[in-house]
Design a protein around this motif. Structure first.
Motif, PDB file in Angstrom:
ATOM      1  N   ASP A  19       0.808  -1.217   0.000  1.00 23.43           N
ATOM      2  CA  ASP A  19       0.000   0.000   0.000  1.00 23.43           C
ATOM      3  C   ASP A  19       0.846   1.274   0.000  1.00 23.43           C
ATOM      4  O   ASP A  19       0.315   2.378   0.072  1.00 23.43           O
ATOM      5  CB  ASP A  19      -0.975   0.003   1.187  1.00 23.43           C
ATOM      6  N   GLY A  20       2.175   1.124  -0.064  1.00 24.64           N
ATOM      7  CA  GLY A  20       3.062   2.282  -0.121  1.00 24.64           C
ATOM      8  C   GLY A  20       3.528   2.777   1.238  1.00 24.64           C
ATOM      9  O   GLY A  20       4.305   3.718   1.319  1.00 24.64           O
ATOM     10  N   SER A  21       3.077   2.153   2.309  1.00 19.89           N
ATOM     11  CA  SER A  21       3.511   2.569   3.643  1.00 19.89           C
ATOM     12  C   SER A  21       4.749   1.773   4.055  1.00 19.89           C
ATOM     13  O   SER A  21       5.063   0.726   3.491  1.00 19.89           O
ATOM     14  CB  SER A  21       2.378   2.350   4.655  1.00 19.89           C
ATOM     15  N   PHE A  22       5.446   2.294   5.054  1.00 19.89           N
ATOM     16  CA  PHE A  22       6.619   1.597   5.563  1.00 19.89           C
ATOM     17  C   PHE A  22       6.195   0.361   6.342  1.00 19.89           C
ATOM     18  O   PHE A  22       5.258   0.409   7.135  1.00 19.89           O
ATOM     19  CB  PHE A  22       7.436   2.519   6.481  1.00 19.89           C
ATOM     20  N   SER A  23       6.895  -0.742   6.136  1.00 17.16           N
ATOM     21  CA  SER A  23       6.652  -1.957   6.922  1.00 17.16           C
ATOM     22  C   SER A  23       7.103  -1.700   8.347  1.00 17.16           C
ATOM     23  O   SER A  23       8.136  -1.059   8.575  1.00 17.16           O
ATOM     24  CB  SER A  23       7.450  -3.133   6.351  1.00 17.16           C
ATOM     25  N   LEU A  24       6.339  -2.200   9.296  1.00 19.19           N
ATOM     26  CA  LEU A  24       6.664  -2.009  10.700  1.00 19.19           C
ATOM     27  C   LEU A  24       6.976  -3.338  11.374  1.00 19.19           C
ATOM     28  O   LEU A  24       6.447  -4.375  11.008  1.00 19.19           O
ATOM     29  CB  LEU A  24       5.495  -1.345  11.435  1.00 19.19           C
ATOM     30  N   SER A  25       7.844  -3.259  12.370  1.00 18.29           N
ATOM     31  CA  SER A  25       8.102  -4.372  13.273  1.00 18.29           C
ATOM     32  C   SER A  25       7.490  -4.000  14.604  1.00 18.29           C
ATOM     33  O   SER A  25       7.577  -2.856  15.030  1.00 18.29           O
ATOM     34  CB  SER A  25       9.599  -4.587  13.453  1.00 18.29           C
TER      35      SER A  25
END
Length: 115
Positions: A19-25
């Protein structure tokens, strides 16, 4: 158990989701990635935070012996105690593999709060 106090951050290495957002941990994964970031960051590398990181790379061309291994272990413990307050270090084990390669295993307990 509410794990929100463990936090979340950008995935390491940084990735972009579909979706264009940064992947989060999140939570435990965020802690594991933070440990890697701390140990792989050379002190002085971050312009606005020059003391951040560890001195592990200072031993890159040092002889592989008990003294060097002890210094590396101390550096890992010092860096993680200083920059990763969500864990208690239980043990740092360093084994010598072939050709002087070091295998580092860090055992830690995640604190129930980050205080």
């Amino acid at each position: 158990m509410d794990k929100d106090f463990l936090g979340a951050g950008w995935k390491f290495p940084v990735r972009i989701d579909e979706d264009g957002s940064f992947s989060l941990s999140k939570h435990e994964e965020d802690i594991k990635e933070a440990i890697i970031i701390i140990l792989k960051t050379i002190q002085g590398e971050r312009f606005n935070h020059p003391d951040f990181g560890s001195g592990v790379y200072d031993y890159l061309f040092s002889p592989v012996n008990r003294s060097t291994i002890s210094l590396i272990k101390e550096e890992i413990e010092r860096s993680l105690k200083k920059y990763e307050h969500r864990i208690d270090i239980e043990e740092v084990n360093i084994q010598i593999e072939e050709a002087g390669k070091l295998l580092i295993n860090i055992e830690y307990t995640i604190r129930s709060t980050n205080k």
